[in-house]
Write a protein that holds these residues in place. Structure first.
Motif, PDB file in Angstrom:
ATOM      1  N   THR A 137       0.788  -1.368   0.009  1.00 25.55           N
ATOM      2  CA  THR A 137       0.031   0.182  -0.115  1.00 25.55           C
ATOM      3  C   THR A 137       0.851   1.231  -0.103  1.00 25.55           C
ATOM      4  O   THR A 137       0.349   2.381  -0.336  1.00 25.55           O
ATOM      5  CB  THR A 137      -0.875   0.034   1.179  1.00 25.55           C
ATOM      6  N   PRO A 146      -7.730  -1.861   0.297  1.00 24.99           N
ATOM      7  CA  PRO A 146      -8.517  -2.199   1.506  1.00 24.99           C
ATOM      8  C   PRO A 146      -9.453  -3.400   1.354  1.00 24.99           C
ATOM      9  O   PRO A 146      -9.640  -4.049   2.147  1.00 24.99           O
ATOM     10  CB  PRO A 146      -9.168  -0.968   2.049  1.00 24.99           C
ATOM     11  N   THR A 178      -5.429   4.813   2.782  1.00 24.86           N
ATOM     12  CA  THR A 178      -6.454   4.214   3.456  1.00 24.86           C
ATOM     13  C   THR A 178      -7.826   4.348   3.093  1.00 24.86           C
ATOM     14  O   THR A 178      -8.706   3.431   3.507  1.00 24.86           O
ATOM     15  CB  THR A 178      -6.101   4.623   5.140  1.00 24.86           C
TER      16      THR A 178
END
Length: 989
Positions: free
Chosen positions: A43, A234, A279
């Motif tokens: 990420t 996610p 995120t």
């Protein structure tokens, strides 16, 4: 992604760094950046933030990639060897004498540093610089290590000419578990998902998903090669860049969610870098269009930040959402999450790493540089907390204000809290040309009121503010379900306004009626905000409301529980209402409310032994209905049965009829006399409605001239069914016996078939290749080779490219230049001439009613009456070019539908009234004439190299690729084989 690979032939490949990410259980706890890409899902977002673009230090240590940052701040740097640097940039130790050129390191859960060397060996080194072990993995060179949750390391190799690249799994002790090879010369670095699946891209344009056992889960083909290491979002979506200038999003099952094209501003491959995922799901990726792209999770581009060079390195995302990246102009840039410019530092050449304090580490031409986060020199003027008092577990917001505006690069303020129950970030940045910034304050539960002191420091000035944290109080009591049947249980829930502190929170419970009982108290455990307890009830004869109370810390809250009487039987249904004896029906009982605890018992009886229900059926507790099986016995005649269901004072009935088996009783053909090639309809009738699944009747014929299915099914609850029987063209006449068989019953029916020259009528040669199957077989013989007569069209004698066909009365139809000419078969005299709007270069076809169909290069299909008058026209060209297209010869189906192909690439089906029935699109022109199978299937070839089989409704049944264009017309053998020629070979399907 910027792929990194270590090679025996090269010391370092600065522009080809492979990034590897560790899973949370595989990497070092507390490390802000344990590997390139920060974690095994790639990420690229760390816990640090707040860098203000001011250079903290530059270490002259040779650097080609950003370091891994340990929990204690140690920097591990792979370049011409492995080095450990202190947080201030000074060298802690290096392994120059033991390890050569190497790639970016990865830090394991126990602090072990794993480093790939250029000769294909993987080293494990302790935090003190002691080599634990090394293993030779692949001599072509390997990537850095990524971790699985069990500590397994994954590395990929570079491969080479005639040497496939591989993915390796290595144990934490240095043993190779397995390897996976694919037909590619280069793998990207893998990313590891939370379920253990390993994802990587290849230079031949594939994305692979490999199980933890080394077996392929799936692979997806991109539009070009890739060096991009996948990043996992996610929600498990896999993102990757590709040389074809597209960003791809794939599901964890390998299905394309979307792809976003990047505008191609120059020649060459479009995307070399790897994506990073924030995120909030935003994807950040650089491309060779001089830009950093921000893409929403649904594939919509949010913004592009333009630079002065290609962006081939992977960006790093800070905790505050800012994105730092380098580009080919040799600069390190930072932008906000909205694409706003924050700061710029000269010297960045690789993907950056971010420390816990927000410091950004990046390789530069002068060595390794550390950027930010120095405290600003402007003193804070005030610090405000809002609200100033919260319950433990709630959040507050702090605002720090400077004495003057921050410089353009911003100002960093250090934050501290005096208590662990009030958590603040280590830094907050006041943006350039502003005076204040806000920051979050998280709190934890406390057993007694406390006050935390929050401090803000910049320059030499520290200011403070207090935050009161209060114990958590009882917030609510709830009961579910409510209402509930008396005698059943319910569940009560007590909820706090926050998180219970150490020792938990005791809550006293009371009930206002003996009809509902609860425990004297319940404890909400430490760290939780709620607890549940069981409420017992007793049966009631009328609706009763009970008040329950919960108290703690001087606060009391209540809830009401409604008790209802037991439910009553309201409906009894049986399905099906008529059934073949020996099978089972289904009974359904329905109540007017939920059944009580222990369920509701219903007694079931039958008026006749042919239906045998269970003696009792129980509707389960809290359920409103129940189903049960009712077996039946075989009977010889219809048997009417009444079933009854009784619960308490309520009794309901439901009827069911038990039937004997259905038997074939009639088999009829209509018509019983047909011309070969035409069809008849067979009707079967049975004595009883067919059972569930239908009743299958066998069919057979004494003659192969009758084409029929082996069975016909009478649908459930019906007594008859029909099926169309197709016949084949033949010479002469025959009588075929068609037989329907079911069980021990066989019923025959006679069908007379006549040839096309019989008294029943018919043309001996009605279309191109004689019949709809294009067999080219005539019904007559005896030609002696002597000229009978010569017919002249009267328009220059040119007959075009079509063939002569023969009408039902023997009339000869011959295409000519722009006309169709009809000649007498007796002497060749002209009967009439019909002009079309263009040349005729295909053969006409004669329908069963004598209508002549011909296609013209004016793009119309003409229907002409036997007397030469126009019947109708239908457009058969939907292309984008001018008219004068060439179409194939039409063929007339058994139902009168006319089929033909067109140069626009479509197959057309036209109804007998001239209206278009359907069209089917191929990938190229069609000059092939169709052929029609006895089952109605339409076969035709196309210049796209395919032979197509189309259903009668125009849908595709199958296609066969012949490797070359197909301009010949198919022919169908008596066994259904389709024969067709192509430019490369003759094919049989």
């Amino acid at each position: 992604m910027i792929a990194f690979a270590v090679s025996r032939l090269r010391i370092a490949l600065v522009g080809l760094m492979v990034v590897f990410v560790a899973m949370a259980l595989g990497q070092q706890a507390g490390s802000p950046w344990p590997m390139y890409g920060q974690n095994s899902r790639r990420t690229g977002q760390g816990p640090g933030g707040g860098a203000n673009g001011l250079l903290r230090w530059t270490s002259p240590t040779y650097a080609t990639s950003a370091p891994a940052v340990a929990a204690d701040g140690t920097l591990y740097l792979g370049s011409n060897t492995l080095r450990a640097l202190n947080p201030d940039g000074t060298v802690k130790w290096d392994l120059t004498a033991k390890i050569g050129a190497c790639g970016p390191p990865s830090i394991g859960s126990d602090g072990t540093v794993y480093i790939p060397q250029s000769d294909g060996r993987l080293f494990a080194v302790t935090a003190a610089g002691v080599i634990k072990w090394s293993v030779a993995v692949d001599a072509t060179g390997i990537s850095t290590a990524a971790f699985a949750t069990d500590g397994t390391l994954y590395v990929s190799s570079v491969g080479g000419i005639s040497i496939p690249a591989k993915l390796y799994a290595v144990t934490p002790a240095g043993a190779i578990k397995w390897s996976f090879a694919a037909a590619s010369t280069n793998f990207s670095a893998p990313a590891v998902a939370s379920d253990g699946t390993i994802y990587f891209g290849t230079s031949d344009g594939k994305v692979y998903a490999v199980n933890a056992t080394g077996t392929v889960k799936w692979k997806y083909t991109l539009g070009g090669g890739t060096q991009s290491t996948p990043a996992i979002g996610p929600d498990g979506t896999i993102y990757t860049g590709c040389w074809d200038w597209n960003v791809y999003a794939l599901t964890s099952a390998g299905v394309l969610k979307w792809k976003l094209p990047i505008p191609k501003l120059q020649s060459g491959s479009g995307i070399y870098g790897s994506p990073a995922v924030a995120t909030d799901g935003t994807i950040y990726i650089g491309a060779n269009d001089f830009g950093l792209h921000a893409i929403a999770p649904n594939g919509v581009q949010k913004w592009v930040f333009a630079t002065a060079g290609n962006v081939t390195a992977t960006p790093a995302i800070a905790s505050d959402g800012s994105v730092t990246f380098t580009c080919d102009d040799g600069a390190l840039r930072c932008v906000g999450s909205t694409g706003s410019f924050l700061w710029y530092v000269v010297g960045g050449i690789a993907s950056p790493s971010i420390g816990l304090d927000g410091v950004i580490y990046c390789a530069s031409n002068g060595g390794l540089m550390a950027v930010g986060s120095q405290l600003g020199s402007i003193a804070p003027a005030s610090l405000a907390i809002n609200p100033t008092s919260v319950r433990g577990g709630a959040a507050a917001t702090g605002t720090v204000t400077l004495t003057q505006n921050a410089p353009s690069a911003g100002a960093v303020v250090r934050l501290q809290s005096s208590l662990a129950s009030a958590l603040v970030p280590p830094y907050v940045t006041v943006l350039g040309r502003t005076k204040s910034a806000t920051f979050p304050i998280a709190t934890t539960s406390v057993s007694a009121k406390v006050t935390a002191t929050i401090s803000a420091t910049a320059g030499t000035t520290t200011i403070k503010a207090g935050l009161a944290i209060n114990p958590t109080v009882l917030l609510s009591l709830s009961v579910a379900p409510s209402p509930v049947i008396g005698g059943s249980s319910a569940v009560g829930t007590v909820t706090l306004g926050g998180i219970a502190p150490t020792g938990g929170v005791a809550v006293v419970l009371l009930s206002g009626s003996p009809k509902a009982t609860c425990p004297a108290s319940v404890t909400i455990p430490a760290g939780s905000s709620s607890a549940t307890f069981t409420i017992g009830t007793t049966a009631v004869t009328a609706t009763t409301v009970v008040t329950l109370a919960a108290g703690s810390g001087g606060l009391t809250t209540t809830a009401k529980l409604t008790l209802t009487p037991s439910a009553t039987l309201t409906a009894f249904l049986v399905s099906p209402s008529a059934i073949l004896g020996g099978n089972a029906a289904t009974g359904t009982l329905t109540l007017d409310g939920p059944a009580p605890t222990g369920g509701l018992i219903v007694t079931v009886k039958s008026s006749d032994g042919s239906a045998i229900p269970p003696a009792t059926v129980t509707v389960a507790a809290a359920a409103k209905s129940a189903t049960f099986s009712i077996p039946t016995l075989a009977v010889t005649a219809n048997q009417s049965v009444t079933l009854s269901a009784t619960a308490g004072a309520t009794s309901l009935t439901a009827p069911i009829t038990v039937r004997p088996p259905a038997v074939l009783s009639s088999f009829v053909l209509n018509p019983t006399l047909v011309v070969g090639g035409q069809s008849t309809v067979a009707t079967v009738t049975v004595t009883q409605p067919a059972p569930v699944g239908g009743l299958t009747i066998g069919l057979s014929s004494t003659s192969t001239a009758v084409v029929l299915p082996s069975t016909v099914t009478v649908p459930v609850n019906t007594i008859s069914a029909q099926v169309v029987l197709q016949t084949r063209p033949l010479v002469g006449s025959i009588v075929a016996t068609v037989t329907a068989t079911q069980g021990g019953v066989a019923l025959p029916a006679s069908l007379t078939l006549t040839g096309t020259t019989s008294s029943s009528g018919g043309s001996p040669w009605p279309s191109f290749r004689q019949n709809a199957q294009n067999t080219g077989t005539g019904v007559a013989s005896g030609c002696n080779g002597l000229l009978k007569y010569r017919a002249i069209s009267g328009i220059g004698g040119d007959t075009g490219n079509g063939s002569v066909v023969i009408g039902t009365d023997g009339t000869l139809y011959m295409p000519a230049l722009g006309s169709l000419v009809a000649f007498s078969p007796l002497d060749g005299s002209k009967k009439w001439m019909f002009s079309t709007g263009g040349n005729i270069e295909s053969s006409p076809a004669v329908g069963p009613d004598g209508t002549v169909y011909v296609n013209s290069r004016d793009d119309y299909l003409y229907a002409i009456n036997p007397d030469g008058t126009a019947k109708w026209t239908c457009l058969t060209f939907d292309g984008f070019f001018a008219a004068d297209s060439r179409s194939s010869s039409p063929v007339v189906g058994a139902d009168g539908t006319i089929y033909l192909g067109s140069q626009d690439g479509f197959v057309y089906a036209v109804k007998a009234d001239g209206s278009r029935k359907w069209r089917f699109e191929t990938a190229a022109s069609i000059v092939s004439s169709p052929a029609i199978g006895f089952d109605g299937t339409v076969y035709i070839g196309s210049d796209d190299g395919n032979v197509y089989a189309l259903n009668a409704d125009g849908t595709l049944r199958w296609s066969y690729f012949t490797n070359s264009i197909v301009q010949s017309s198919p022919a169908i053998g008596t066994d259904g084989t389709v024969y067709i020629g192509s430019k490369s070979a003759c094919r049989r399907s």
